[in-house]
Design an enzyme around this catalytic site. Structure first.
Site, PDB file in Angstrom:
ATOM      1  N   ARG A   7       0.935  -1.168   0.165  1.00  6.74           N
ATOM      2  CA  ARG A   7       0.085  -0.044  -0.007  1.00  6.74           C
ATOM      3  C   ARG A   7       0.980   1.336  -0.041  1.00  6.74           C
ATOM      4  O   ARG A   7       2.032   1.265   0.748  1.00  6.74           O
ATOM      5  CB  ARG A   7      -1.012   0.177   1.376  1.00  6.74           C
ATOM      6  CG  ARG A   7      -1.678   1.239   1.363  1.00  6.74           C
ATOM      7  CD  ARG A   7      -2.499   1.249   2.562  1.00  6.74           C
ATOM      8  NE  ARG A   7      -1.853   1.423   3.761  1.00  6.74           N
ATOM      9  CZ  ARG A   7      -0.881   2.737   3.957  1.00  6.74           C
ATOM     10  NH1 ARG A   7      -1.220   3.859   3.375  1.00  6.74           N
ATOM     11  NH2 ARG A   7      -0.215   2.989   4.963  1.00  6.74           N
ATOM     12  N   VAL A   8       0.534   2.261  -0.865  1.00 10.23           N
ATOM     13  CA  VAL A   8       0.970   3.650  -0.552  1.00 10.23           C
ATOM     14  C   VAL A   8       0.010   4.590  -0.530  1.00 10.23           C
ATOM     15  O   VAL A   8      -1.319   4.165  -0.816  1.00 10.23           O
ATOM     16  CB  VAL A   8       1.870   3.856  -1.977  1.00 10.23           C
ATOM     17  CG1 VAL A   8       3.149   3.184  -2.117  1.00 10.23           C
ATOM     18  CG2 VAL A   8       1.128   3.858  -3.245  1.00 10.23           C
ATOM     19  N   SER A   9       0.279   5.613  -0.019  1.00  6.53           N
ATOM     20  CA  SER A   9      -0.840   6.513   0.358  1.00  6.53           C
ATOM     21  C   SER A   9      -1.258   7.578  -0.498  1.00  6.53           C
ATOM     22  O   SER A   9      -2.642   7.866  -0.389  1.00  6.53           O
ATOM     23  CB  SER A   9      -0.224   7.556   1.599  1.00  6.53           C
ATOM     24  OG  SER A   9       0.307   6.722   2.685  1.00  6.53           O
ATOM     25  N   SER A  10      -0.785   7.691  -1.674  1.00  2.00           N
ATOM     26  CA  SER A  10      -1.326   8.565  -2.752  1.00  2.00           C
ATOM     27  C   SER A  10      -1.056   7.961  -3.895  1.00  2.00           C
ATOM     28  O   SER A  10      -0.277   7.253  -4.312  1.00  2.00           O
ATOM     29  CB  SER A  10      -0.663  10.009  -2.786  1.00  2.00           C
ATOM     30  OG  SER A  10       0.453   9.856  -2.923  1.00  2.00           O
ATOM     31  N   GLN A  13       2.486   8.289  -5.757  1.00  4.06           N
ATOM     32  CA  GLN A  13       3.511   7.327  -5.087  1.00  4.06           C
ATOM     33  C   GLN A  13       3.309   5.813  -5.713  1.00  4.06           C
ATOM     34  O   GLN A  13       2.499   5.551  -6.468  1.00  4.06           O
ATOM     35  CB  GLN A  13       3.400   7.086  -3.526  1.00  4.06           C
ATOM     36  CG  GLN A  13       3.815   8.217  -2.931  1.00  4.06           C
ATOM     37  CD  GLN A  13       3.380   7.865  -1.396  1.00  4.06           C
ATOM     38  OE1 GLN A  13       2.339   7.113  -0.992  1.00  4.06           O
ATOM     39  NE2 GLN A  13       3.886   8.609  -0.305  1.00  4.06           N
TER      40      GLN A  13
END
Length: 179
Positions: A7-10, A13
Site C-alpha cells: 500500500r502507498v498513501s497517494s 506514489q
C-alpha cells in the site's frame, strides 16, 4: 501460501519496490492499493484478509503499510489469528506470528498498546472530572448571547432584524428563542 499486501498513501506514489520485495519473500499473491493508511475502508486489504486461508501467511514490507494504529493492527491480527493465518513484517523480523518468539513479541507489543490506551482513557476521564468540578462542561464556548436575542425579540424585533443586529445566523437566533 504467502500473501503479500502493498500500500502507498497517494496516487503519486509507487509501490513497485514493495511488490518486488514481497515476491522475493515468496508471496504468490499480492494485493495492492493506493489509499491512505487512515482510511479504514481499504478494499484490497479486505480482499487479502478474505482470501487468506488457514496455514497462509500475510506479509507486508513495513508495519505502517498495514495499519496506522495499534488498535487497528490488533484488530487485523486477531482476524488473521482466528483464521489460522500467520503475519510477518519484512523490515522487522521480530514481528512474525509464525514463530513462538514472534508471537511473544507481538503479544507484548499488543499488551503495551492496550495499557497505553487504558492510561490515556484514565487521564482523559480525570481531566473531564476536574473540568466539571471547576464548572466547565466541555465543548465549544458559547458565542451567542441568547438572553440578548430574547430581549431583542421581546422588544419587537423580527428574526431578520435580530440576525442583522447580532451578526449570528438565523438558526442560532431560532435556537436561542426556543431555549
Amino acid at each position: 501460501m504467502i500473501i503479500g499486501y502493498a500500500r502507498v498513501s497517494s496516487t503519486g506514489q509507487d509501490h513497485t519496490t514493495q511488490i518486488e520485495r514481497l515476491k522475493a519473500a515468496g508471496a504468490e499473491k499480492v494485493f495492492e492499493e493506493k489509499l491512505s493508511g487512515l482510511d479504514r475502508e481499504r478494499p484490497e486489504l479486505a480482499r487479502a484478509l478474505e482470501f487468506a486461508r488457514e496455514g497462509d501467511v500475510l506479509v507486508v514490507t513495513k508495519l505502517d503499510r498495514l495499519a496506522r494504529s495499534a488498535a487497528h493492527l490488533h484488530e487485523i491480527t486477531e482476524t488473521l489469528d482466528r483464521k489460522g493465518v500467520g503475519f510477518k513484517v519484512l523490515d522487522d523480523a521480530s514481528l512474525d506470528t509464525t514463530t513462538r518468539t514472534g508471537k511473544l513479541v507481538f503479544g507484548i507489543l499488543a499488551s503495551i498498546a492496550e495499557f497505553e490506551t487504558a492510561l490515556r482513557k484514565e487521564r482523559q476521564m480525570e481531566g473531564i472530572a476536574r473540568a466539571r468540578a471547576e464548572g466547565r462542561t466541555g465543548g465549544r464556548p458559547k458565542t451567542v448571547d441568547e438572553d440578548h436575542i430574547r430581549e431583542l425579540k421581546a422588544g419587537g424585533m423580527s428574526v431578520p432584524q435580530i440576525v442583522k443586529e447580532t451578526g449570528v445566523s438565523r438558526a442560532a437566533v431560532y435556537k436561542a428563542l426556543s431555549a
